[in-house]
Motif scaffolding. Sequence first.
Motif, PDB file in Angstrom:
ATOM      1  N   ALA A 224       0.967  -1.496  -0.058  1.00  0.00           N
ATOM      2  CA  ALA A 224       0.153  -0.349  -0.149  1.00  0.00           C
ATOM      3  C   ALA A 224       0.748   1.438  -0.015  1.00  0.00           C
ATOM      4  O   ALA A 224       0.692   1.796  -0.780  1.00  0.00           O
ATOM      5  CB  ALA A 224      -1.081   0.122   1.010  1.00  0.00           C
ATOM      6  N   VAL A 225       2.171   1.531   0.854  1.00  0.00           N
ATOM      7  CA  VAL A 225       2.526   2.371   0.878  1.00  0.00           C
ATOM      8  C   VAL A 225       3.713   2.692  -0.410  1.00  0.00           C
ATOM      9  O   VAL A 225       3.682   3.687  -1.141  1.00  0.00           O
ATOM     10  CB  VAL A 225       3.803   2.327   2.081  1.00  0.00           C
ATOM     11  CG1 VAL A 225       4.623   3.256   1.736  1.00  0.00           C
ATOM     12  CG2 VAL A 225       3.246   2.232   3.398  1.00  0.00           C
ATOM     13  N   ALA A 226       4.457   1.397  -1.329  1.00  0.00           N
ATOM     14  CA  ALA A 226       4.498   1.498  -2.786  1.00  0.00           C
ATOM     15  C   ALA A 226       4.588   1.926  -3.503  1.00  0.00           C
ATOM     16  O   ALA A 226       4.435   2.928  -4.267  1.00  0.00           O
ATOM     17  CB  ALA A 226       4.910   0.259  -2.846  1.00  0.00           C
ATOM     18  N   ARG A 227       2.634   1.724  -3.280  1.00  0.00           N
ATOM     19  CA  ARG A 227       1.472   1.929  -4.535  1.00  0.00           C
ATOM     20  C   ARG A 227       1.327   3.675  -4.447  1.00  0.00           C
ATOM     21  O   ARG A 227       1.275   4.639  -5.016  1.00  0.00           O
ATOM     22  CB  ARG A 227      -0.118   1.128  -4.539  1.00  0.00           C
ATOM     23  CG  ARG A 227       0.787  -0.416  -5.356  1.00  0.00           C
ATOM     24  CD  ARG A 227      -0.417  -0.514  -4.904  1.00  0.00           C
ATOM     25  NE  ARG A 227      -0.528  -2.556  -5.778  1.00  0.00           N
ATOM     26  CZ  ARG A 227      -1.138  -3.129  -5.286  1.00  0.00           C
ATOM     27  NH1 ARG A 227      -1.928  -3.008  -4.568  1.00  0.00           N
ATOM     28  NH2 ARG A 227      -1.268  -4.433  -6.235  1.00  0.00           N
ATOM     29  N   TRP A 228       0.895   3.937  -3.408  1.00  0.00           N
ATOM     30  CA  TRP A 228       0.719   5.331  -2.575  1.00  0.00           C
ATOM     31  C   TRP A 228       2.335   6.017  -3.221  1.00  0.00           C
ATOM     32  O   TRP A 228       1.707   7.835  -3.845  1.00  0.00           O
ATOM     33  CB  TRP A 228       0.677   5.503  -1.601  1.00  0.00           C
ATOM     34  CG  TRP A 228      -0.059   6.442  -0.830  1.00  0.00           C
ATOM     35  CD1 TRP A 228      -0.829   7.140  -0.808  1.00  0.00           C
ATOM     36  CD2 TRP A 228       0.355   8.360  -0.455  1.00  0.00           C
ATOM     37  NE1 TRP A 228      -1.351   8.542  -0.270  1.00  0.00           N
ATOM     38  CE2 TRP A 228      -0.285   8.809  -0.337  1.00  0.00           C
ATOM     39  CE3 TRP A 228       1.920   8.482  -0.794  1.00  0.00           C
ATOM     40  CZ2 TRP A 228       0.234  10.092   0.532  1.00  0.00           C
ATOM     41  CZ3 TRP A 228       2.602   9.588  -0.832  1.00  0.00           C
ATOM     42  CH2 TRP A 228       1.433  10.829   0.003  1.00  0.00           C
ATOM     43  N   ILE A 229       3.297   6.069  -2.630  1.00  0.00           N
ATOM     44  CA  ILE A 229       4.573   6.333  -3.242  1.00  0.00           C
ATOM     45  C   ILE A 229       4.283   6.777  -5.092  1.00  0.00           C
ATOM     46  O   ILE A 229       5.091   7.541  -5.502  1.00  0.00           O
ATOM     47  CB  ILE A 229       5.583   6.041  -2.790  1.00  0.00           C
ATOM     48  CG1 ILE A 229       5.753   6.294  -1.662  1.00  0.00           C
ATOM     49  CG2 ILE A 229       7.105   6.995  -3.650  1.00  0.00           C
ATOM     50  CD1 ILE A 229       6.521   5.180  -0.791  1.00  0.00           C
ATOM     51  N   GLU A 230       4.307   5.612  -5.708  1.00  0.00           N
ATOM     52  CA  GLU A 230       4.479   5.320  -7.207  1.00  0.00           C
ATOM     53  C   GLU A 230       3.040   6.003  -7.381  1.00  0.00           C
ATOM     54  O   GLU A 230       3.549   6.403  -9.022  1.00  0.00           O
ATOM     55  CB  GLU A 230       4.112   3.772  -7.431  1.00  0.00           C
ATOM     56  CG  GLU A 230       4.078   3.254  -8.824  1.00  0.00           C
ATOM     57  CD  GLU A 230       3.993   2.178  -9.486  1.00  0.00           C
ATOM     58  OE1 GLU A 230       4.174   1.629 -10.686  1.00  0.00           O
ATOM     59  OE2 GLU A 230       3.248   1.215  -8.401  1.00  0.00           O
ATOM     60  N   ALA A 231       1.959   6.460  -7.297  1.00  0.00           N
ATOM     61  CA  ALA A 231       1.184   7.276  -7.591  1.00  0.00           C
ATOM     62  C   ALA A 231       1.409   8.908  -7.664  1.00  0.00           C
ATOM     63  O   ALA A 231       1.247   9.631  -8.544  1.00  0.00           O
ATOM     64  CB  ALA A 231      -0.130   7.178  -6.871  1.00  0.00           C
ATOM     65  N   LYS A 232       2.264   9.117  -6.719  1.00  0.00           N
ATOM     66  CA  LYS A 232       2.414  10.075  -6.361  1.00  0.00           C
ATOM     67  C   LYS A 232       3.870  10.823  -7.599  1.00  0.00           C
ATOM     68  O   LYS A 232       3.501  11.801  -7.943  1.00  0.00           O
ATOM     69  CB  LYS A 232       2.749  11.106  -4.867  1.00  0.00           C
ATOM     70  CG  LYS A 232       1.986  10.971  -4.308  1.00  0.00           C
ATOM     71  CD  LYS A 232       1.389  12.558  -3.606  1.00  0.00           C
ATOM     72  CE  LYS A 232       0.717  12.595  -2.896  1.00  0.00           C
ATOM     73  NZ  LYS A 232       0.038  14.232  -3.605  1.00  0.00           N
ATOM     74  N   ARG A 233       4.761   9.900  -7.712  1.00  0.00           N
ATOM     75  CA  ARG A 233       5.198   9.952  -8.405  1.00  0.00           C
ATOM     76  C   ARG A 233       4.855  10.360 -10.080  1.00  0.00           C
ATOM     77  O   ARG A 233       5.588  10.642 -10.977  1.00  0.00           O
ATOM     78  CB  ARG A 233       6.002   9.183  -8.713  1.00  0.00           C
ATOM     79  CG  ARG A 233       7.407   9.665  -7.495  1.00  0.00           C
ATOM     80  CD  ARG A 233       8.823   8.391  -7.503  1.00  0.00           C
ATOM     81  NE  ARG A 233       9.478   8.240  -6.042  1.00  0.00           N
ATOM     82  CZ  ARG A 233       9.874   7.408  -5.310  1.00  0.00           C
ATOM     83  NH1 ARG A 233       9.731   5.904  -5.436  1.00  0.00           N
ATOM     84  NH2 ARG A 233      10.701   7.698  -4.027  1.00  0.00           N
ATOM     85  N   ALA A 235       2.287  11.353 -11.570  1.00  0.00           N
ATOM     86  CA  ALA A 235       1.218  12.596 -11.191  1.00  0.00           C
ATOM     87  C   ALA A 235       2.404  13.227 -10.756  1.00  0.00           C
ATOM     88  O   ALA A 235       1.451  14.452 -11.591  1.00  0.00           O
ATOM     89  CB  ALA A 235       0.731  12.584  -9.848  1.00  0.00           C
ATOM     90  N   GLY A 236       3.428  13.234 -11.303  1.00  0.00           N
ATOM     91  CA  GLY A 236       4.053  14.398 -10.984  1.00  0.00           C
ATOM     92  C   GLY A 236       4.778  15.105  -9.598  1.00  0.00           C
ATOM     93  O   GLY A 236       5.012  16.339 -10.199  1.00  0.00           O
ATOM     94  N   GLU A 237       3.479  14.595  -8.687  1.00  0.00           N
ATOM     95  CA  GLU A 237       3.749  15.622  -7.269  1.00  0.00           C
ATOM     96  C   GLU A 237       4.635  15.225  -7.054  1.00  0.00           C
ATOM     97  O   GLU A 237       5.938  13.850  -6.875  1.00  0.00           O
ATOM     98  CB  GLU A 237       2.514  15.410  -7.053  1.00  0.00           C
ATOM     99  CG  GLU A 237       1.526  15.447  -7.660  1.00  0.00           C
ATOM    100  CD  GLU A 237      -0.062  15.393  -7.080  1.00  0.00           C
ATOM    101  OE1 GLU A 237       0.353  15.085  -5.473  1.00  0.00           O
ATOM    102  OE2 GLU A 237      -0.721  15.288  -7.740  1.00  0.00           O
TER     103      GLU A 237
END
Length: 373
Positions: A224-233, A235-237
């Motif tokens: 869950a943490v890895a996917r959250w980080i991946e989603a941020k990256r 999205a360019g955030e």
Amino acid sequence: MAADEPLVLGIETSCDETGVGIVHGTTLLADAVASSVDTHARFGGVVPEIASRAHLEAMVPTIERALKQAGVSAKDLDGIAVTAGPGLAGALLVGVSAAKAYAYALGKPLYGVNHLASHICVDQLEHGKLPEPTMALLVSGGHSSLLLSSDITSDVRPLGATIDDAAGEAFDKIARVLDLGFPGGPVIDRLAKEGDPEAIAFPRGLTGAKDPAYDFSFSGLKTAVARWIEAKRNAGEEVPVRDVAASFQEAVVDVLTRKAVRACKDEGVDHLMIGGGVAANSRLRALAEERCERAGIRLRVPRPGLCTDNGAMVAALGAEMVARNRAASDLELSADSSLPVTDPHVPGAHRHGHAHEHDHDHVHEVSKENLYP
């Protein structure tokens, strides 16, 4: 310090730390450690072959350093204790071989002990004799376990354990995703102090009504943490590293302390001992203190240096074996990478009706005169 208390040297080589400790009863005289963690850092985890070779090189100098630090001679020892398992097979073999050599040369009894039971017993060096029974929460890179021990030398009962990643393993993996290096525990602990633990609602594994009460799972949290980080990256955030560290850490320690306090209540035990490398985590200590106080449970946590792998914990359990007249191991002791926690130590085979031609009496007789000054 009573004169009749056993003087024991302990050797710990289950992973990447060459630990040698010397205790007199429950008094710590020396705790020498040689770590190969920096050598493993570039690989992002412990490499068993490198760890074994590092133990081989560090063993004799570390033993000599411990003896010097304690101000004792090897011939004054009452026993040699060594981690027989669980751990990395090659790494364990180096420690067991060294312990057998010293025991044979000195004519001293040998005690092959359990790594996890040693993590519990080390608390005696800081807070005095363990209460019986003792409830222990052990959290490290390889283990997350809830254990109940009525006698640390003979009776350790597992109540629950991790079914996938151990807590320390999850810290290392999340640190890797965040490019924070290895090992991950200390750096996440440090960054989390500057973050918001409630910023992100990460899942708490195995906390549902129908889930096992005392087992742990950190694999889903890690994903869950890895996917959250991946989603941020994606999205360019920018990833708020401190908030991620704090929220992830809170999810881990929330589950650990919640289950440990519940086990104490269910078993009617009024105190809790926390050990293992992750017990050095400042938030785990603080939350455990808070929850134990609220539940009327006394908390025992050794200082951080005694939570990580060390020889002192092995010596502490060895001294307890000697004090309680437990059967020594024989020189056919072998390393067992999956030694169950229900075996706090490995007694000699001759105690089970298999007499050996070369028992300890013969070893003592030969070695004292010929093999060691």
